[in-house]
Design a protein around this motif. Structure first.
Motif, short mmCIF file in Angstrom:
data_model
loop_
_atom_site.label_atom_id
_atom_site.label_comp_id
_atom_site.label_asym_id
_atom_site.label_seq_id
_atom_site.Cartn_x
_atom_site.Cartn_y
_atom_site.Cartn_z
N ASP A 78 21.30 50.36 20.21
CA ASP A 78 21.73 49.19 20.97
C ASP A 78 21.93 49.65 22.41
O ASP A 78 22.95 50.27 22.74
N LEU A 79 20.97 49.37 23.26
CA LEU A 79 21.00 49.87 24.63
C LEU A 79 22.19 49.37 25.42
O LEU A 79 22.70 50.07 26.30
N SER A 80 22.68 48.18 25.10
CA SER A 80 23.82 47.61 25.82
C SER A 80 25.14 48.30 25.44
O SER A 80 26.14 48.14 26.13
N GLN A 81 25.15 49.08 24.36
CA GLN A 81 26.36 49.75 23.88
C GLN A 81 26.42 51.24 24.21
O GLN A 81 27.37 51.91 23.83
N ILE A 82 25.42 51.77 24.89
CA ILE A 82 25.43 53.19 25.23
C ILE A 82 26.54 53.44 26.25
O ILE A 82 26.69 52.71 27.22
N GLN A 83 27.31 54.50 25.99
CA GLN A 83 28.38 54.90 26.90
C GLN A 83 28.31 56.40 27.11
O GLN A 83 27.92 57.14 26.21
N ILE A 84 28.70 56.84 28.30
CA ILE A 84 28.75 58.27 28.61
C ILE A 84 30.11 58.56 29.23
O ILE A 84 30.57 57.84 30.11
N PHE A 85 30.74 59.63 28.74
CA PHE A 85 32.05 60.07 29.23
C PHE A 85 31.95 61.50 29.71
O PHE A 85 31.18 62.29 29.15
N ARG A 86 32.74 61.85 30.71
CA ARG A 86 32.86 63.25 31.11
C ARG A 86 33.75 63.94 30.07
O ARG A 86 34.71 63.37 29.61
N GLY A 93 36.92 62.15 29.23
CA GLY A 93 37.60 61.59 30.39
C GLY A 93 36.93 60.33 30.89
O GLY A 93 36.58 59.44 30.10
N ASP A 94 36.72 60.27 32.18
CA ASP A 94 36.16 59.09 32.83
C ASP A 94 34.76 58.78 32.32
O ASP A 94 33.98 59.67 31.99
N ARG A 95 34.46 57.47 32.34
CA ARG A 95 33.10 57.04 32.02
C ARG A 95 32.17 57.36 33.17
O ARG A 95 32.54 57.31 34.33
N VAL A 96 30.93 57.65 32.80
CA VAL A 96 29.87 57.85 33.78
C VAL A 96 29.07 56.54 33.79
O VAL A 96 28.66 56.07 32.72
N GLY A 97 28.86 55.98 34.96
CA GLY A 97 28.12 54.73 35.06
C GLY A 97 26.67 54.89 34.67
O GLY A 97 26.02 55.88 35.01
N ILE A 98 26.15 53.89 33.97
CA ILE A 98 24.75 53.89 33.54
C ILE A 98 24.01 52.83 34.34
O ILE A 98 24.37 51.66 34.31
N LYS A 99 22.97 53.27 35.03
CA LYS A 99 22.14 52.34 35.80
C LYS A 99 21.22 51.55 34.88
O LYS A 99 21.10 50.33 34.98
N THR A 100 20.56 52.25 33.97
CA THR A 100 19.66 51.60 33.03
C THR A 100 19.43 52.51 31.83
O THR A 100 19.60 53.72 31.91
N ALA A 101 19.06 51.88 30.71
CA ALA A 101 18.70 52.62 29.49
C ALA A 101 17.53 51.89 28.85
O ALA A 101 17.47 50.65 28.88
N THR A 108 11.11 57.56 22.75
CA THR A 108 12.06 58.35 23.52
C THR A 108 13.10 57.43 24.15
O THR A 108 12.76 56.41 24.74
N LEU A 109 14.36 57.80 24.00
CA LEU A 109 15.46 57.06 24.61
C LEU A 109 15.74 57.68 25.98
O LEU A 109 15.88 58.90 26.10
N TRP A 110 15.82 56.83 27.01
CA TRP A 110 16.09 57.27 28.38
C TRP A 110 17.39 56.64 28.85
O TRP A 110 17.63 55.46 28.60
N VAL A 111 18.22 57.43 29.53
CA VAL A 111 19.45 56.93 30.13
C VAL A 111 19.52 57.45 31.56
O VAL A 111 19.50 58.66 31.79
N THR A 124 29.87 63.45 26.98
CA THR A 124 29.75 62.92 25.63
C THR A 124 28.94 61.64 25.73
O THR A 124 29.31 60.73 26.47
N VAL A 125 27.81 61.59 25.02
CA VAL A 125 26.95 60.41 25.02
C VAL A 125 27.20 59.66 23.71
O VAL A 125 27.04 60.23 22.63
N ALA A 126 27.64 58.40 23.81
CA ALA A 126 27.91 57.56 22.64
C ALA A 126 26.74 56.61 22.44
O ALA A 126 26.43 55.81 23.32
N LEU A 127 26.08 56.75 21.29
CA LEU A 127 24.92 55.92 20.95
C LEU A 127 25.25 55.11 19.71
O LEU A 127 25.82 55.64 18.76
N ARG A 128 24.87 53.85 19.70
CA ARG A 128 25.12 52.97 18.56
C ARG A 128 23.79 52.42 18.04
O ARG A 128 22.92 52.05 18.82
#
Length: 167
Positions: A78-86, A93-101, A108-111, A124-128
């Motif tokens: 679910d591309l809209s649910q991808i999250q990245i944290f430091r 910690g803080d979330r890293v902003g995602i421009k596009t996925a 291949t999955l691109w972030v 930490t990359v959170a994939l759903r």
């Protein structure tokens, strides 16, 4: 109920509450086996960007193959649910902003990050995904792309996702 075995250092979580607990340190990094139900599955993949002097990275790619068949495994993340944290699971910690996925024609999955991320940063990359191939053993590889005009990918690491049904 399914059991997912994730290597190396990947974590599966069952709920949004568990994902939210990342920052509070309640999710332990040594948790690599999780029983989950038929609800959407969340994978937490620890990634450390390559250490290169004065380098920043603009995006990551994730390739998936079924290890017992050698074929590309297209996993419907679910591309809209991808999250990245430091940081790491359990100490994120803080979330890293995602421009596009996006997922390309090869599976291949691109972030791509909003802003380039510094060399050596632990993420930490959170994939759903709503489903994971039943009984499959899926290998993954991760590459990082420098924030340059003509980026050459740098291998970051690989691992295995393995689902066993039952129990």
């Amino acid at each position: 109920v399914a059991t997912l075995l994730l290597h190396p250092g990947a974590v599966a979580v069952k709920s949004e509450a568990e994902l939210a607990s990342l920052g509070s340190g309640q999710l332990q990094t040594e948790t690599i086996v999780a029983k989950i139900d038929s609800a959407p599955k969340q994978f937490l993949l620890p990634v450390t960007l390559p250490r290169r002097a004065d380098r920043r990275f603009a995006k990551l790619s994730f390739s998936f193959t079924e290890s017992n068949q050698g074929q590309v495994a297209v996993i419907p993340f679910d591309l809209s649910q991808i999250q990245i944290f430091r940081g790491r699971p359990g100490n994120a910690g803080d979330r890293v902003g995602i421009k596009t996925a996006w997922i390309d024609e090869t599976g291949t999955l691109w972030v791509e990050f909003n802003q380039p991320v510094r060399s050596g940063t632990a993420l930490t990359v959170a994939l759903r995904t709503p489903q994971f191939p039943a009984g499959a053993t899926v290998r993954y590889g991760i590459a990082a792309y420098p924030a340059t005009r003509n980026p050459v990918p740098i291998f970051v690491g690989d691992g295995t996702l393995n689902q066993r049904l039952g129990r």
